[in-house]
Design a protein around this motif. Sequence first.
Motif, PDB file in Angstrom:
ATOM      1  N   TYR A 666       0.837  -1.203   0.000  1.00  0.00           N
ATOM      2  CA  TYR A 666       0.000   0.000   0.000  1.00  0.00           C
ATOM      3  C   TYR A 666       0.872   1.252   0.000  1.00  0.00           C
ATOM      4  O   TYR A 666       0.677   2.189  -0.781  1.00  0.00           O
ATOM      5  N   CYS A 667       1.834   1.251   0.921  1.00  0.00           N
ATOM      6  CA  CYS A 667       2.682   2.440   1.064  1.00  0.00           C
ATOM      7  C   CYS A 667       3.525   2.665  -0.190  1.00  0.00           C
ATOM      8  O   CYS A 667       3.728   3.811  -0.611  1.00  0.00           O
ATOM      9  N   ARG A 668       4.014   1.606  -0.781  1.00  0.00           N
ATOM     10  CA  ARG A 668       4.841   1.742  -1.979  1.00  0.00           C
ATOM     11  C   ARG A 668       4.057   2.379  -3.125  1.00  0.00           C
ATOM     12  O   ARG A 668       4.588   3.208  -3.878  1.00  0.00           O
ATOM     13  N   VAL A 669       2.801   2.018  -3.273  1.00  0.00           N
ATOM     14  CA  VAL A 669       1.992   2.593  -4.347  1.00  0.00           C
ATOM     15  C   VAL A 669       1.738   4.080  -4.091  1.00  0.00           C
ATOM     16  O   VAL A 669       1.850   4.918  -4.995  1.00  0.00           O
ATOM     17  N   VAL A 670       1.405   4.431  -2.846  1.00  0.00           N
ATOM     18  CA  VAL A 670       1.196   5.845  -2.520  1.00  0.00           C
ATOM     19  C   VAL A 670       2.474   6.639  -2.783  1.00  0.00           C
ATOM     20  O   VAL A 670       2.455   7.722  -3.385  1.00  0.00           O
ATOM     21  N   HIS A 671       3.597   6.113  -2.356  1.00  0.00           N
ATOM     22  CA  HIS A 671       4.873   6.803  -2.533  1.00  0.00           C
ATOM     23  C   HIS A 671       5.230   6.927  -4.014  1.00  0.00           C
ATOM     24  O   HIS A 671       5.745   7.968  -4.451  1.00  0.00           O
ATOM     25  N   MET A 672       4.942   5.894  -4.777  1.00  0.00           N
ATOM     26  CA  MET A 672       5.239   5.894  -6.210  1.00  0.00           C
ATOM     27  C   MET A 672       4.520   7.043  -6.916  1.00  0.00           C
ATOM     28  O   MET A 672       5.131   7.789  -7.704  1.00  0.00           O
ATOM     29  N   VAL A 673       3.245   7.217  -6.632  1.00  0.00           N
ATOM     30  CA  VAL A 673       2.491   8.301  -7.267  1.00  0.00           C
ATOM     31  C   VAL A 673       2.980   9.664  -6.771  1.00  0.00           C
ATOM     32  O   VAL A 673       3.078  10.628  -7.537  1.00  0.00           O
ATOM     33  N   THR A 674       3.318   9.738  -5.482  1.00  0.00           N
ATOM     34  CA  THR A 674       3.811  11.005  -4.943  1.00  0.00           C
ATOM     35  C   THR A 674       5.141  11.385  -5.577  1.00  0.00           C
ATOM     36  O   THR A 674       5.394  12.576  -5.851  1.00  0.00           O
ATOM     37  N   LEU A 675       6.010  10.432  -5.821  1.00  0.00           N
ATOM     38  CA  LEU A 675       7.259  10.701  -6.532  1.00  0.00           C
ATOM     39  C   LEU A 675       6.984  11.280  -7.913  1.00  0.00           C
ATOM     40  O   LEU A 675       7.662  12.222  -8.360  1.00  0.00           O
ATOM     41  N   THR A 676       5.982  10.725  -8.590  1.00  0.00           N
ATOM     42  CA  THR A 676       5.624  11.236  -9.915  1.00  0.00           C
ATOM     43  C   THR A 676       5.162  12.678  -9.826  1.00  0.00           C
ATOM     44  O   THR A 676       5.578  13.532 -10.624  1.00  0.00           O
ATOM     45  N   ARG A 677       4.317  12.976  -8.856  1.00  0.00           N
ATOM     46  CA  ARG A 677       3.825  14.337  -8.690  1.00  0.00           C
ATOM     47  C   ARG A 677       4.967  15.310  -8.392  1.00  0.00           C
ATOM     48  O   ARG A 677       4.919  16.485  -8.760  1.00  0.00           O
ATOM     49  N   ALA A 707      -6.128  -3.392  -8.520  1.00  0.00           N
ATOM     50  CA  ALA A 707      -6.649  -2.405  -9.470  1.00  0.00           C
ATOM     51  C   ALA A 707      -6.100  -1.023  -9.146  1.00  0.00           C
ATOM     52  O   ALA A 707      -5.681  -0.266 -10.039  1.00  0.00           O
ATOM     53  N   TRP A 708      -6.064  -0.663  -7.860  1.00  0.00           N
ATOM     54  CA  TRP A 708      -5.544   0.646  -7.488  1.00  0.00           C
ATOM     55  C   TRP A 708      -4.049   0.746  -7.753  1.00  0.00           C
ATOM     56  O   TRP A 708      -3.550   1.830  -8.109  1.00  0.00           O
ATOM     57  N   ALA A 709      -3.343  -0.357  -7.613  1.00  0.00           N
ATOM     58  CA  ALA A 709      -1.921  -0.341  -7.968  1.00  0.00           C
ATOM     59  C   ALA A 709      -1.755  -0.046  -9.455  1.00  0.00           C
ATOM     60  O   ALA A 709      -0.865   0.725  -9.856  1.00  0.00           O
ATOM     61  N   ARG A 710      -2.627  -0.620 -10.279  1.00  0.00           N
ATOM     62  CA  ARG A 710      -2.552  -0.358 -11.727  1.00  0.00           C
ATOM     63  C   ARG A 710      -2.928   1.077 -12.062  1.00  0.00           C
ATOM     64  O   ARG A 710      -2.345   1.687 -12.976  1.00  0.00           O
ATOM     65  N   VAL A 711      -3.885   1.640 -11.328  1.00  0.00           N
ATOM     66  CA  VAL A 711      -4.202   3.056 -11.522  1.00  0.00           C
ATOM     67  C   VAL A 711      -2.967   3.904 -11.234  1.00  0.00           C
ATOM     68  O   VAL A 711      -2.642   4.845 -11.983  1.00  0.00           O
ATOM     69  N   ALA A 727      -2.867   2.731 -20.761  1.00  0.00           N
ATOM     70  CA  ALA A 727      -4.240   2.288 -21.049  1.00  0.00           C
ATOM     71  C   ALA A 727      -4.436   0.824 -20.690  1.00  0.00           C
ATOM     72  O   ALA A 727      -5.509   0.428 -20.216  1.00  0.00           O
ATOM     73  N   VAL A 728      -3.413   0.013 -20.901  1.00  0.00           N
ATOM     74  CA  VAL A 728      -3.504  -1.400 -20.524  1.00  0.00           C
ATOM     75  C   VAL A 728      -3.741  -1.516 -19.017  1.00  0.00           C
ATOM     76  O   VAL A 728      -4.583  -2.307 -18.562  1.00  0.00           O
ATOM     77  N   MET A 729      -3.009  -0.729 -18.267  1.00  0.00           N
ATOM     78  CA  MET A 729      -3.154  -0.760 -16.807  1.00  0.00           C
ATOM     79  C   MET A 729      -4.539  -0.277 -16.372  1.00  0.00           C
ATOM     80  O   MET A 729      -5.219  -0.901 -15.558  1.00  0.00           O
ATOM     81  N   ASP A 730      -4.966   0.851 -16.923  1.00  0.00           N
ATOM     82  CA  ASP A 730      -6.245   1.422 -16.500  1.00  0.00           C
ATOM     83  C   ASP A 730      -7.433   0.580 -16.947  1.00  0.00           C
ATOM     84  O   ASP A 730      -8.438   0.478 -16.230  1.00  0.00           O
ATOM     85  N   GLN A 731      -7.333  -0.015 -18.133  1.00  0.00           N
ATOM     86  CA  GLN A 731      -8.410  -0.883 -18.595  1.00  0.00           C
ATOM     87  C   GLN A 731      -8.555  -2.090 -17.674  1.00  0.00           C
ATOM     88  O   GLN A 731      -9.669  -2.471 -17.292  1.00  0.00           O
ATOM     89  N   ALA A 732      -7.411  -2.712 -17.320  1.00  0.00           N
ATOM     90  CA  ALA A 732      -7.456  -3.852 -16.412  1.00  0.00           C
ATOM     91  C   ALA A 732      -8.003  -3.439 -15.045  1.00  0.00           C
ATOM     92  O   ALA A 732      -8.791  -4.174 -14.428  1.00  0.00           O
TER      93      ALA A 732
END
Length: 849
Positions: A666-677, A707-711, A727-732
Amino acid sequence: MTSGTGPIGGSRDHPPVMGGVPPADPDFTGREAILEQIHEALQRREGARYLIGGGSGVGKSLIARQYAHRYAEHYDLIWWVPAATDIDANGSFLRLAEQIGLTVSHDHIARTVQGVRRALTRDPRIGSWLLVFDGAADIETLVSDYVPEGGPGRVLITSRDHRRPRWNRVGRLIDGRVVPRLDTAESLSLLRKVCPERVEPLGTGERLAEHLEHLPLALSQVGAFLRESPLETEEFFERFQERYTDMVTRMGTDDEHTAPLAAAWAIQAEELLGDTDDDTGRAVVELVRLCAFLAPLPLSRSFFTRARGLGDAPGRRGPFGDEVRLDRVLEFMRRRRLVSVDPGNDTFHLHELFQEVIRDSMPLVEKLRYRELARRVLAHNDPGEPADPAHRDRYLVLHAHVKESQAWSSRDPRVRSLVLNVIDFLTETGEYPKAVGVADQAVNAWGDDPASLMHARLRRNKIRRIHSEYATALAEARDIHREQLDRGGPEADETLEALRAVAIALSGLARFDEAEHLFEQILEHRRARTGSEPDAHTLEAAHDYAQVLQEQGRFDQALLVSERNLRERAALLGPDSVPTLRTDLNLGLTLMSLGRWEEARDRLEECMERFEAISAAETPHALQGLLFLALVHRDLGDTETGLEYSSRALALYRRHYPPTVRQTLYCRVVHMVTLTRAGRRDEAAEEARRVLPPTDERFPDGHPFPAWARVGIGIVLRAQGAFTRAAVMDQAALERLQRIYGPGSFTTLPAALNLATDLYGSERHADARELDALTEAGCRDLVADTHPILLTARRNHLVSRHTLGEDVKEEWSELRRTLAERFGSAHPSVASMSSYTRQDCDVLPVMVV
């Protein structure tokens, strides 16, 4: 740092700070060459290490203690670290952290330990320091986990493990030597200090030293005994030889080194028990035998004064609950050198070898009796609140004694309650392997008591869930529930507790409908029983119910349940209790999901301040708060603060958990998106590459988190311009969320929004517009006009329409005004509206860790 402006340890014009260093032994003698050798080796260079090795009882600790006092003027700070177990060492490092002004974390001790190591290496204000690690069992582990890698200090280690050579992890040899037993002259010198009248006539001292094999511990104890005993020296020799011969005959070769001390103690115990005029001697024997079954730690006087009532049984005359008697007994033991006493800390300590001798000298029936008595003393010291941070230090010590006394083997209900509380404490502080170890022992030992066995199994079941072993946990919980249903009926407390474990496991397997039904059933049973005055069990059931409502995306209902539960928990348990704060965190998460971000931020920040105030800022519960704060600050446009929170949370999660358990993922996914931002796209891409395989492995097909990890991964890919892969990730993700929650549910909206952006980025503008229109319409049916998801959907739909030639200028200006009113003109979503650009949706509505 500590108060004042000078060095932490003071200057050389003043005595050094000495932490935990036992008092100097007035009877210390000999060993001059060893002391000089130690000092010469330690002063050769900064960062020097020296190992004092040798068998038990040869005086290693006395030498280290004498060195610390004799050469104190060479150091600004001298800190004594009992190192027989990590519990001892950790406690000493926590106190050292306070001394040098560091933030102390009882919730994850390893972080504080590493902070101390860094400070000793880097902070010049501490000055020249000496760490004394006494009784280390594993030198390599000690060096790896506790010894600083540099700095203006020295390290002195004592250990039975004296194999050579010893290397630290940067390849530098640890100097040292093996300490022999005393030579004849040194033995005589010691005896002359302790019992000068007993070394005459000529040759008597030599005979005594030879009988005791020149072991300093035995010489000190026997000398003190003979000094005060009416027993003639020759009679002592006769009785000693008789007992020594008998013991050697019965001992194995590995145990013969304890024979002199054992024979001497047998004589002393007979004298103490035979004095019918004074019960002090009997109380001394009672206390010594009891302490033999506790961990070899300094023992506080209060440990025994709390145990009122234990001395009332026939034949037990120990000093339990009687401070006057305890003072008299400890003074007697100090004079007889049976214990070392530290008046500054109000503690006393039996030598580990002496404990071993005491245990081995007792017949089986006496061992069983005194081991059980030791366990009952432990039970009298149980604070009874393992989640309360105020009791962390006491539970750290109790855990060591529970292990040493094998307290799980007791049949006493109070002792078993203590064992369960120790498991809860270890779980609460993230020490999961240790918690499992104690729980396994309890499960194996408590077959005679179904109720206690169930509680132990449920605690082990909880740790299985923490480690994502939900299928195993569900099967085990169902077995426990069936047994309790047969035993106590559907409304018994134990049955409801077992049913709760089943519901939590079902939730972890994403079987939310089944879990909700069970949680609601439990809550109804609890409320029917307690009425208008709910108890702690009822409020925990309400917390569970609100959480499963969140997991289903039913946030309005979850909000109502959590608001009521927060009021009731605060009234019953207090506003700063850990259960109350957990509900407060849940309420903050629900507000986030409802788009009430500012309220969520304020609530979460206040909640974390309260965790900090009760020294619980790094408990597993509080770590969720860090994660939620990272999300809400990021979404409110404060990316820098969001990144600070997610970075801190990830570092702590990695210390608490393996890298692929659910909590860390969970934390890794949150951190991953925050790094992008934050524009750190390469780091985010590397995390995106590594996070998906363990996520798919850890979560079942019906769980929403993959699913949220793919988002999240889609956000990272779009930032790189990889729209097709995104798109592959979001579609899945969209397909998975639709299967779980149904088409058009609130929880599917972020994936649909981002998939439309993928289509737009791939220049499929018409397809993007069609999906944008559907998503905006879905948002309008489900959320308020100012909900961030709806505002993002409106924006993206306007961009699609603009690209396809529609005039949306007026609508765009109106949306910009709405966003500015909602978030402020500095928010990225407002600042970026100078052109027709789309926006990602990275809200994670289902984030119950």
